[in-house]
Design a protein around this motif. Structure first.
Motif, PDB file in Angstrom:
ATOM      1  N   ALA A 179       3.384   8.368   1.146  1.00  0.00           N
ATOM      2  CA  ALA A 179       4.147   7.158   0.845  1.00  0.00           C
ATOM      3  C   ALA A 179       5.646   7.446   0.937  1.00  0.00           C
ATOM      4  CB  ALA A 179       3.801   6.645  -0.541  1.00  0.00           C
TER       5      ALA A 179
ATOM      6  N   ILE B 291      -1.561   4.818  -7.883  1.00  0.00           N
ATOM      7  CA  ILE B 291      -1.661   6.074  -7.138  1.00  0.00           C
ATOM      8  C   ILE B 291      -3.065   6.299  -6.588  1.00  0.00           C
ATOM      9  CG2 ILE B 291      -1.322   8.562  -7.250  1.00  0.00           C
ATOM     10  CD1 ILE B 291       1.277   7.251  -7.640  1.00  0.00           C
TER      11      ILE B 291
ATOM     12  N   ASP C  28       0.824  -1.210   0.000  1.00  0.00           N
ATOM     13  CA  ASP C  28       0.000   0.000   0.000  1.00  0.00           C
ATOM     14  C   ASP C  28       0.859   1.262   0.000  1.00  0.00           C
ATOM     15  OD1 ASP C  28       1.002   0.182   2.521  1.00  0.00           O
ATOM     16  OD2 ASP C  28      -0.878  -0.078   3.579  1.00  0.00           O
ATOM     17  N   SER C  29       2.154   1.121  -0.206  1.00  0.00           N
ATOM     18  CA  SER C  29       3.117   2.218  -0.277  1.00  0.00           C
ATOM     19  C   SER C  29       3.543   2.707   1.097  1.00  0.00           C
ATOM     20  CB  SER C  29       2.603   3.417  -1.081  1.00  0.00           C
ATOM     21  OG  SER C  29       1.777   4.240  -0.278  1.00  0.00           O
ATOM     22  N   TYR C  30       2.984   2.156   2.158  1.00  0.00           N
ATOM     23  CA  TYR C  30       3.299   2.675   3.492  1.00  0.00           C
ATOM     24  C   TYR C  30       3.794   1.563   4.410  1.00  0.00           C
ATOM     25  CZ  TYR C  30       2.855   5.853   7.466  1.00  0.00           C
ATOM     26  OH  TYR C  30       3.105   6.653   8.538  1.00  0.00           O
ATOM     27  N   ASN C  31       2.990   0.522   4.543  1.00  0.00           N
ATOM     28  CA  ASN C  31       3.377  -0.597   5.403  1.00  0.00           C
ATOM     29  C   ASN C  31       4.276  -1.559   4.621  1.00  0.00           C
ATOM     30  OD1 ASN C  31       1.758   0.169   7.759  1.00  0.00           O
ATOM     31  ND2 ASN C  31       0.072  -0.050   6.322  1.00  0.00           N
TER      32      ASN C  31
ATOM     33  N   LEU D 285      34.909  12.951  -6.301  1.00  0.00           N
ATOM     34  CA  LEU D 285      33.876  11.965  -6.588  1.00  0.00           C
ATOM     35  C   LEU D 285      32.918  11.826  -5.413  1.00  0.00           C
ATOM     36  CD1 LEU D 285      33.792  10.232  -9.167  1.00  0.00           C
ATOM     37  CD2 LEU D 285      34.488   8.325  -7.738  1.00  0.00           C
TER      38      LEU D 285
ATOM     39  N   GLU E 128      -4.047  12.258  -5.233  1.00  0.00           N
ATOM     40  CA  GLU E 128      -2.864  11.542  -5.723  1.00  0.00           C
ATOM     41  C   GLU E 128      -1.588  12.122  -5.121  1.00  0.00           C
ATOM     42  OE1 GLU E 128      -5.302  12.572  -7.684  1.00  0.00           O
ATOM     43  OE2 GLU E 128      -6.074  10.805  -8.719  1.00  0.00           O
TER      44      GLU E 128
ATOM     45  N   LEU F 121      28.986  12.562  -5.191  1.00  0.00           N
ATOM     46  CA  LEU F 121      28.039  11.546  -4.733  1.00  0.00           C
ATOM     47  C   LEU F 121      27.185  12.062  -3.587  1.00  0.00           C
ATOM     48  CD1 LEU F 121      29.775   8.081  -4.666  1.00  0.00           C
ATOM     49  CD2 LEU F 121      27.375   8.532  -5.179  1.00  0.00           C
TER      50      LEU F 121
ATOM     51  N   TRP G 153      39.329  11.227  -5.785  1.00  0.00           N
ATOM     52  CA  TRP G 153      38.325  10.491  -4.994  1.00  0.00           C
ATOM     53  C   TRP G 153      37.488  11.450  -4.155  1.00  0.00           C
ATOM     54  CZ3 TRP G 153      36.556   6.134  -6.231  1.00  0.00           C
ATOM     55  CH2 TRP G 153      37.365   5.183  -6.853  1.00  0.00           C
TER      56      TRP G 153
ATOM     57  N   ARG H   9      51.391  11.803  -7.394  1.00  0.00           N
ATOM     58  CA  ARG H   9      50.349  10.995  -8.010  1.00  0.00           C
ATOM     59  C   ARG H   9      49.289  10.596  -6.969  1.00  0.00           C
ATOM     60  NH1 ARG H   9      52.680   6.261 -11.302  1.00  0.00           N
ATOM     61  NH2 ARG H   9      53.370   7.926 -12.664  1.00  0.00           N
TER      62      ARG H   9
ATOM     63  N   ARG I  32      -4.194   2.612   6.484  1.00  0.00           N
ATOM     64  CA  ARG I  32      -2.765   2.308   6.335  1.00  0.00           C
ATOM     65  C   ARG I  32      -1.964   2.728   7.560  1.00  0.00           C
ATOM     66  NH1 ARG I  32      -1.799   4.838   0.426  1.00  0.00           N
ATOM     67  NH2 ARG I  32      -3.255   3.506  -0.665  1.00  0.00           N
ATOM     68  N   GLY I  33      -2.636   3.396   8.502  1.00  0.00           N
ATOM     69  CA  GLY I  33      -1.919   3.816   9.697  1.00  0.00           C
ATOM     70  C   GLY I  33      -1.069   5.044   9.474  1.00  0.00           C
ATOM     71  N   GLN I  34      -1.470   5.898   8.533  1.00  0.00           N
ATOM     72  CA  GLN I  34      -0.664   7.080   8.241  1.00  0.00           C
ATOM     73  C   GLN I  34      -1.053   8.278   9.104  1.00  0.00           C
ATOM     74  OE1 GLN I  34      -1.630   6.932   4.020  1.00  0.00           O
ATOM     75  NE2 GLN I  34       0.468   6.382   3.529  1.00  0.00           N
TER      76      GLN I  34
ATOM     77  N   THR J 169      -1.300  11.073  -1.473  1.00  0.00           N
ATOM     78  CA  THR J 169      -0.921   9.663  -1.414  1.00  0.00           C
ATOM     79  C   THR J 169       0.577   9.511  -1.614  1.00  0.00           C
ATOM     80  OG1 THR J 169      -3.048   9.059  -2.364  1.00  0.00           O
ATOM     81  CG2 THR J 169      -1.329   7.391  -2.452  1.00  0.00           C
ATOM     82  N   THR J 170       1.101  10.198  -2.638  1.00  0.00           N
ATOM     83  CA  THR J 170       2.521  10.093  -2.944  1.00  0.00           C
ATOM     84  C   THR J 170       3.370  10.701  -1.828  1.00  0.00           C
ATOM     85  OG1 THR J 170       1.769  10.521  -5.181  1.00  0.00           O
ATOM     86  CG2 THR J 170       4.122  10.388  -4.858  1.00  0.00           C
TER      87      THR J 170
ATOM     88  N   ARG K  60       1.118  10.970  10.908  1.00  0.00           N
ATOM     89  CA  ARG K  60       1.869  10.110  11.830  1.00  0.00           C
ATOM     90  C   ARG K  60       3.346  10.539  11.879  1.00  0.00           C
ATOM     91  NH1 ARG K  60       0.982   4.671  13.415  1.00  0.00           N
ATOM     92  NH2 ARG K  60      -0.871   5.486  14.357  1.00  0.00           N
ATOM     93  N   ASN K  61       3.853  11.042  10.726  1.00  0.00           N
ATOM     94  CA  ASN K  61       5.262  11.467  10.667  1.00  0.00           C
ATOM     95  C   ASN K  61       5.449  12.957  10.886  1.00  0.00           C
ATOM     96  OD1 ASN K  61       6.270   8.938  10.071  1.00  0.00           O
ATOM     97  ND2 ASN K  61       5.936   9.183   7.871  1.00  0.00           N
TER      98      ASN K  61
END
Lengths: 310, 424
Positions: free
Chosen positions: B87, A274, A61-64, B17, B80, B21, B14, B6, B109-111, B83-84, B313-314
């Motif tokens: 997630a 989505i 579900d993207s979460y759990n 690099l 949407e 990164l 490095w 050298r 979902r417990g969010q 949701t994203t 939740r976060n």
């Protein structure tokens, strides 16, 4: 007592070691050149693609945490009517979009491959739809296709068509309407590719053919078309990939409707993932789309290679 | 010395690099630690949804030193996008629940944080729409706004056509009146009524007035409402469904430019028409009436949907987020949104009076009566299947409305598809 290390001349082993170092350095320099591009590719393409391939075997579900379900998503796909409808529609779109765009682009390129006045203007005009915002294109064409007051049907009415199509409000005509719009939008881009191809054909070939008495049609068939083969192959491959993953135009123009008449695979992937939050199943559908593109493109490469062998 | 040089250049290479990164990696990482006095709230179309700013201003005033930072999202992409965001572990403090279907998804979902302790004291004060957010005795969001559907009408056009105000109407009377109110032709045509393309305009009304269940897979109760809607479309008293989709017609401007005499719509529209009139964008003399009913003289049944705030939740600032959720659902929040013409979920006589005393509000008796429907059904029942069923009902609704399927065939296919594609 002191000993000094003998200074012997460099041996074959020393040479090999130095060569290895040099090779390693060259490889490192090469890697550092492709690294920025590769990092971008890996982060935003490769990792998600691999993740999708793994997730296709899970319920997520993207979460759990994902729950492994084996081949469940694939068996579900076999029975899912939406997948069948979307697959058929995607093939329908491709079957219309690929040949029509190819022919339109080639036709435009042939017409505009002359040194006449104003050709630059017409080339720009033909290319213009491609740089126009897709949302604007979709909205404007939707209005043009209005079954009652739209210019398209008014034009058809003037030509004597008494029962003009309902275009985007009809299940029969919505896909043709989308295909027409996308051909109009894309043909300018492929025209530019064809123009480049046409200009690379040496003029001597045409002259020789003319001397041999070939007429315009014969010259097109036996000189122009064979010389354009690499271009045509490239256009065909690009068009195929583009057609199979069509999404944006359809989402804005019809949102898959009316009913499911223009629902395509890419849109189903988006909707299931989505909107409905079934990322595992949605990944499985996206794998189907990936496999479809892969098989068709591989077949095109194979065919192209076979034709190269005399 | 050559070997050292050298080695030095290799080390530098490095280091370069590694720097590249780390840049690439941190570019995608979480941001800096959050300011404890800044509250982030996800909203849609901030500029045209005045309630959000009203609530934020009130909250900032009640909590000196606190700043609310809205995360503005385009309304059409809101579900949407949220949701994203969730997630991806987004840390926005408060997430606005635009509808209960999305709420069901995020809470299951417990969010979202459990806010039962904040909601319970508000219930006896008259907080409406709570049942949609309850899950096994617990709440994960608190409604702050409770919209329901009424009939908006243009008083000037009614007077010109000699049609009396829409009091205690049945759908048959509504359809007849729409015919009388239709005038002109072509680009100058004024329609008797405007039905927006949403399936709820037919289906949720039918469900509310027939006690129907939109998840049941048995949709015979839609028939009557579809027959009325299609008949009105045939006699030209409403703008054609196909024309609305191809022209992407906007219901607000249709009513505000007096292109329609009547429009069934949710009460959220009041705040935008008040704003349009205040800014001089519309001259329409408007009022509201209860939705027409199936039979005469019965109780008034309509449908609606609550809008709620939930704490992520976060969340970066959990305490502040919970404070805001309670504030918005409580009396102070209700007062703030009433001032901009939005119907709060917390209902009291004092708040209703304040609502009708607003500048630009329709204040006649019928309008105040419309504000007290007997039953408000939930627009769509809350379930894990809601989203999938919604898609099926929408697709079949389109086919019926553009005339590709008969009402009977459409209703049969809805049932069959819901039973096979979204089984219980």
């Amino acid at each position: 007592m002191t000993t000094t290390a003998p200074t012997s001349p460099p041996t074959a082993a020393d040479h090999a070691a130095r060569r290895r170092r040099r090779n390693r350095r060259a490889a490192l320099v090469g890697w550092s050149f492709i690294l920025p591009n590769f990092l971008g590719f890996a982060l935003v393409t490769l990792v998600p693609v691999l993740a999708a391939a793994v997730l296709a075997f899970a319920e997520w579900d993207s979460y759990n945490p994902p729950r492994w379900v084996g081949l469940d998503n694939f068996t579900r796909m076999l029975a899912d009517q939406n997948v069948r409808v979307a697959l058929t529609n995607t093939l329908y779109y491709a079957a219309g979009h690929i040949p029509l765009t190819l022919v339109a682009a080639l036709g435009l390129a042939l017409v505009l491959n002359r040194r006449t006045r104003g050709v630059g203007f017409f080339r720009t005009a033909a290319f213009f739809p491609y740089v126009t915002s897709l949302v604007a294109v979709a909205v404007v064409w939707n209005a043009l296709f209005d079954p009652n007051s739209g210019p398209v049907n008014q034009f058809l009415g003037a030509l004597g068509v008494t029962d003009p199509p309902g275009w985007t409000t009809s299940t029969t005509w919505s896909m043709p309407a989308v295909i027409l719009t996308s051909v109009w939008r894309d043909m300018g881009y492929y025209m530019v590719l064809y123009l480049a191809g046409l200009q690379a054909i040496p003029a001597e070939y045409h002259e020789a053919a003319r001397v041999d008495g070939a007429n315009r049609w014969q010259r097109f068939l036996h000189v122009t078309l064979p010389c354009l083969r690499p271009t045509t192959f490239f256009v065909l491959v690009m068009l195929t990939i583009q057609s199979f993953k069509v999404l944006d135009l359809i989402v804005v123009m019809t949102d898959g409707g009316p009913g499911r008449s223009t629902l395509v695979l890419a849109q189903l992937v988006y909707r299931v993932g989505i909107r409905e939050g079934e990322f595992g199943y949605s990944s499985a559908i996206s794998l189907l789309l990936f496999a479809l593109v892969l098989v068709v493109t591989a077949a095109q490469f194979r065919l192209n290679q076979r034709r190269h062998i005399p | 010395m050559i070997p050292n040089r050298r080695a030095g250049s290799r080390a530098r290479r490095w280091a370069g690099l590694a720097a590249a990164l780390s840049l690439a990696v941190t570019g995608c990482g979480p941001g800096a630690a959050a300011d404890p006095n800044t509250l982030t709230v996800s909203v849609w179309n901030l500029a045209s949804t005045p309630e959000f700013q009203a609530l934020f201003d009130a909250f900032e005033q009640a909590n000196p030193g606190v700043t609310v930072k809205p995360v503005d999202i385009v309304a059409a992409d809101y579900p949407e996008k949220v949701t994203t965001m969730l997630a991806g572990g987004d840390r926005t403090d408060v997430i606005t629940m635009k509808n209960v279907t999305d709420y069901a998804r995020h809470s299951s979902r417990g969010q979202l944080q459990d806010v039962t302790d904040l909601v319970e004291p508000l219930e006896p004060q008259g907080l409406q729409g709570l049942e949609a957010f309850e899950s096994e005795g617990r709440y994960f969001a608190a409604p702050y706004r409770q919209d329901f559907w009424v009939l908006y009408y243009n008083k000037t056009l009614f007077q010109q056509a000699g049609v009396p105000a829409p009091e205690n109407w049945t759908w048959a009377e509504y359809a007849d009146a729409a015919k009388k109110l239709t005038t002109g032709s072509g680009g100058d045509k004024t329609f008797g009524a405007y039905h927006h393309v949403w399936r709820s305009v037919v289906q949720a009304i039918a469900a509310a007035q027939n006690d129907g269940d939109q998840l049941s897979g048995d949709y015979g109760f839609f028939t009557e409402q579809y027959t009325t809607a299609l008949r009105m479309q045939q006699d030209g008293s409403v703008l054609d469904y196909g024309a609305i989709t191809t022209q992407q017609a906007d219901y607000r401007s249709t009513f505000e430019r007096a292109r329609t005499a009547m429009m069934p719509m949710g009460t959220w529209y009041t705040s935008s028409i008040i704003k349009a009139k205040r800014e001089g964008d519309s001259q329409v003399d408007w009022a509201i009436a209860p939705l027409p009913q199936r039979a005469e003289g019965g109780e008034v049944a309509t449908f609606g949907s609550p809008t709620a705030f939930a704490a992520n939740r976060n969340a970066d600032n959990s305490d502040l987020a919970r404070e805001f959720v309670a504030f918005a659902a409580g009396e102070e929040g209700a007062k703030a949104i009433t001032k901009v013409g939005v119907v709060p979920a917390l209902r009291s006589e004092a708040l209703t009076d304040a609502y009708f005393q607003l500048d630009g509000m329709a204040k006649d008796e019928l309008s105040t009566a419309a504000f007290r429907p007997d039953h408000v059904a939930l627009e769509m029942p809350v379930s894990k299947r809601s989203s999938a069923v919604d898609t099926i009902l929408k697709e079949e609704h389109e086919l019926i409305m553009v005339g590709e399927k008969s009402v009977a065939d459409g209703i049969r296919d809805m049932g069959e598809r819901v039973r096979t594609e979204a089984p219980e």
